[in-house]
Write a protein that holds these residues in place. Structure first.
Motif, short mmCIF file in Angstrom:
data_model
loop_
_atom_site.label_atom_id
_atom_site.label_comp_id
_atom_site.label_asym_id
_atom_site.label_seq_id
_atom_site.Cartn_x
_atom_site.Cartn_y
_atom_site.Cartn_z
N SER A 85 18.78 10.72 -3.62
CA SER A 85 18.92 9.48 -4.37
C SER A 85 17.61 9.14 -5.04
O SER A 85 16.55 9.71 -4.71
CB SER A 85 19.33 8.32 -3.45
N GLY A 86 17.66 8.18 -5.98
CA GLY A 86 16.43 7.71 -6.59
C GLY A 86 15.53 7.02 -5.57
O GLY A 86 14.30 7.13 -5.63
N GLN A 87 16.14 6.29 -4.62
CA GLN A 87 15.37 5.66 -3.56
C GLN A 87 14.69 6.73 -2.69
O GLN A 87 13.55 6.55 -2.26
CB GLN A 87 16.27 4.79 -2.69
N GLY A 119 8.30 -3.60 -0.66
CA GLY A 119 7.86 -4.87 -0.10
C GLY A 119 8.33 -5.15 1.31
O GLY A 119 7.73 -5.97 2.01
N SER A 120 9.40 -4.50 1.74
CA SER A 120 9.97 -4.79 3.06
C SER A 120 10.04 -3.56 3.96
O SER A 120 9.40 -3.50 5.01
CB SER A 120 11.36 -5.40 2.90
N SER A 121 10.81 -2.56 3.54
CA SER A 121 11.06 -1.42 4.42
C SER A 121 9.80 -0.62 4.72
O SER A 121 9.52 -0.29 5.89
CB SER A 121 12.13 -0.50 3.80
N LEU A 122 9.00 -0.29 3.69
CA LEU A 122 7.77 0.46 3.95
C LEU A 122 6.74 -0.40 4.67
O LEU A 122 5.91 0.12 5.43
CB LEU A 122 7.20 1.00 2.64
N ALA A 123 6.81 -1.71 4.45
CA ALA A 123 5.89 -2.61 5.16
C ALA A 123 6.11 -2.53 6.66
O ALA A 123 5.16 -2.64 7.46
CB ALA A 123 6.08 -4.04 4.68
N LYS A 124 7.36 -2.32 7.09
CA LYS A 124 7.67 -2.17 8.51
C LYS A 124 7.08 -0.88 9.08
O LYS A 124 6.92 -0.75 10.29
CB LYS A 124 9.17 -2.21 8.73
N LEU A 125 6.77 0.07 8.19
CA LEU A 125 6.14 1.32 8.62
C LEU A 125 4.63 1.25 8.50
O LEU A 125 3.93 2.24 8.72
CB LEU A 125 6.66 2.49 7.78
N GLY A 126 4.11 0.06 8.11
CA GLY A 126 2.66 -0.11 8.00
C GLY A 126 2.08 0.22 6.64
O GLY A 126 0.87 0.34 6.49
N ILE A 127 2.94 0.38 5.63
CA ILE A 127 2.49 0.65 4.26
C ILE A 127 2.78 -0.61 3.43
O ILE A 127 3.94 -0.93 3.18
CB ILE A 127 3.21 1.86 3.66
N THR A 128 1.75 -1.32 3.05
CA THR A 128 1.92 -2.60 2.38
C THR A 128 1.76 -2.46 0.86
O THR A 128 1.14 -1.52 0.38
CB THR A 128 0.91 -3.63 2.90
N THR A 129 2.34 -3.42 0.14
CA THR A 129 2.31 -3.39 -1.33
C THR A 129 1.93 -4.76 -1.87
O THR A 129 2.42 -5.79 -1.39
CB THR A 129 3.68 -2.99 -1.89
N THR A 130 1.07 -4.77 -2.88
CA THR A 130 0.75 -5.98 -3.64
C THR A 130 1.40 -5.83 -5.01
O THR A 130 1.15 -4.85 -5.72
CB THR A 130 -0.76 -6.16 -3.81
#
Length: 426
Positions: A85-87, A119-130
């Protein structure tokens, strides 16, 4: 097959694979999970990455490989990996270089699924986004970078805002900061724009959209430009020994293919975002008419945008090739062949009018999809972006009155007539 001297139209049609006498003219569907070998040492070399070949279809497949090779050629990259998928493509692009504790800077005008992934799913893995406004100055964007920032991400054409990104500005920022510039090129396609020519390092696509063109298959692809220096000290996962491959260093073993090899043999191997051979076959067929379809999509969309611009029930229209568009100058630079088939417009009747319009149309159906050859309409605030707060919807370019229309390749007079009849009902 050597393809460097071909135009992109010819590349769309021509196979990049080598054929011998008697083989099928159309690359076939290799519907197999496994591959035959007589030499055990040869298989060992495959698993040690001493040789490249097909060992198991979760990692590679000949039909998928044909699609990957063509996408790499179309985008001007050195290699590609097809995904389910694109995701899955964006997830792979990020996880290949980001571990827990990493940070990403991204444009705020993104597809809703990309916003929630980053903003949400990867943040739960410790990868944050601004998230930053793509219209912000270079200095402001650079102010959001941190010591642990690993990538700058944006879409060539934002979805659903339809803003055209200043690729050169973003590319220069990423280069100055020593991180790769990752670009989702789904809505432009390599026919309309090749971001690598403007400083991009990694390209992602939802192949589900224009690459397919018929709304039949979900898939994605990651393309590596092969133009980033992964040895700059910020990406040890590509440089230091990988214990899962007996201490192999990707940069030492594969040079400018290091990123795309790691994406396949590490991320695809372990997370399994595998593209099916059947879907790859469909995408290969879709690519053969990509240039023809994109021309027609763009022509029709511009006519629809001009019609809507002059309608008394329409408050505003956003299409990059309208002279009144804020993106017009950028579109002339980055999309000289024309725009895609997506037009965003606002109804004076607001949120309720946006919902009602889809109910009163005849030819045009409501669909949570773009890139289809058939025209479809969507009210993003109540559908694709409804998971976002009202504030975050506005940041993403989704106002309550906004309606997105995927203009297909039908006769444009029929599309406009259906819109005219529907708008009368509001």
């Amino acid at each position: 097959m050597e393809t460097k001297n071909y135009s992109i139209e010819t590349l769309c049609v021509t196979s990049t694979e080598e054929f011998v006498d008697g083989e099928p003219r159309v690359f076939p569907i290799v519907q197999s999970t496994t591959y035959n070998y007589k030499d055990t040492e040869y298989i060992a070399d495959l698993f040690d990455l001493k040789k490249l070949g097909h060992m198991y279809s979760r990692i590679s497949n000949p039909t998928v490989g044909a699609f990957e090779n063509k996408m790499a050629a179309l985008e001007g990259g050195v290699g590609a990996v097809g995904t389910s998928s694109g995701q899955g493509a964006l997830q792979m692009a990020i996880l290949t270089i980001c571990d827990a504790g990493a940070h990403i800077v991204a444009s705020s005008t993104l597809y809703g699924g990309n916003i929630t992934l980053l903003g949400s799913s990867l943040a739960k893995l410790g990868i944050t986004t601004t998230f930053v406004s793509p219209e912000a100055s270079a200095d402001e964007i650079k102010s959001y970078f941190q010591e642990n920032t690993k990538a700058l991400f944006a879409e060539t054409v934002g979805n659903p805002k339809m803003n055209v990104l200043d690729l050169e500005k973003f590319g220069k920022i990423a280069k100055e900061q020593g991180v790769p510039f990752i670009v989702d090129n789904t809505l432009a396609t390599p026919y309309l724009c090749r971001p690598i020519e403007y400083g991009a390092n990694i390209i992602t696509h939802s192949a589900t959209k224009y690459i397919d063109g018929q709304a039949t298959c979900v898939g994605g692809v990651v393309v590596d430009a092969g133009n980033f220096d992964w040895t700059n000290g910020k990406f040890p996962g590509l440089v230091e020994p990988d214990a899962t491959y007996h201490g192999l260093s990707y940069t030492e073993s594969f040079g400018n293919l290091a990123y795309i090899i790691k994406a396949r043999t590490h991320i695809l191997r372990d997370f399994g975002q595998t593209m099916s051979a059947f879907n790859a076959f469909i995408y290969n067929r879709g690519l053969e008419t990509l240039h023809l379809r994109m021309e027609r999509h763009g022509q029709n969309a511009l006519e629809v945008a001009k019609y809507l611009q002059n309608h008394n029930k329409v408050a505003w229209v956003e299409y990059s090739h309208l002279e009144a568009s804020d993106s017009y100058k950028l579109a002339q630079k980055y999309l000289p062949k024309g725009g895609n088939g997506v037009v965003l417009f606002g109804l004076k009747g607001g949120h309720e009018a946006g919902i009602k319009l889809g109910k009163v149309l005849n030819l045009i159906n409501v669909a949570v999809h773009i890139g289809d050859s058939r025209t479809a309409i969507l009210h993003p605030a109540s559908s694709s972006h409804r998971q976002l707060s009202a504030e975050d919807q506005i940041k993403a370019g989704v106002s309550p009155e906004a309606v997105r229309i995927n203009v297909g390749i039908e006769n444009v007079a029929d599309i406009i007539k259906d819109l005219e009849n529907g708008l009368k009902e509001l």
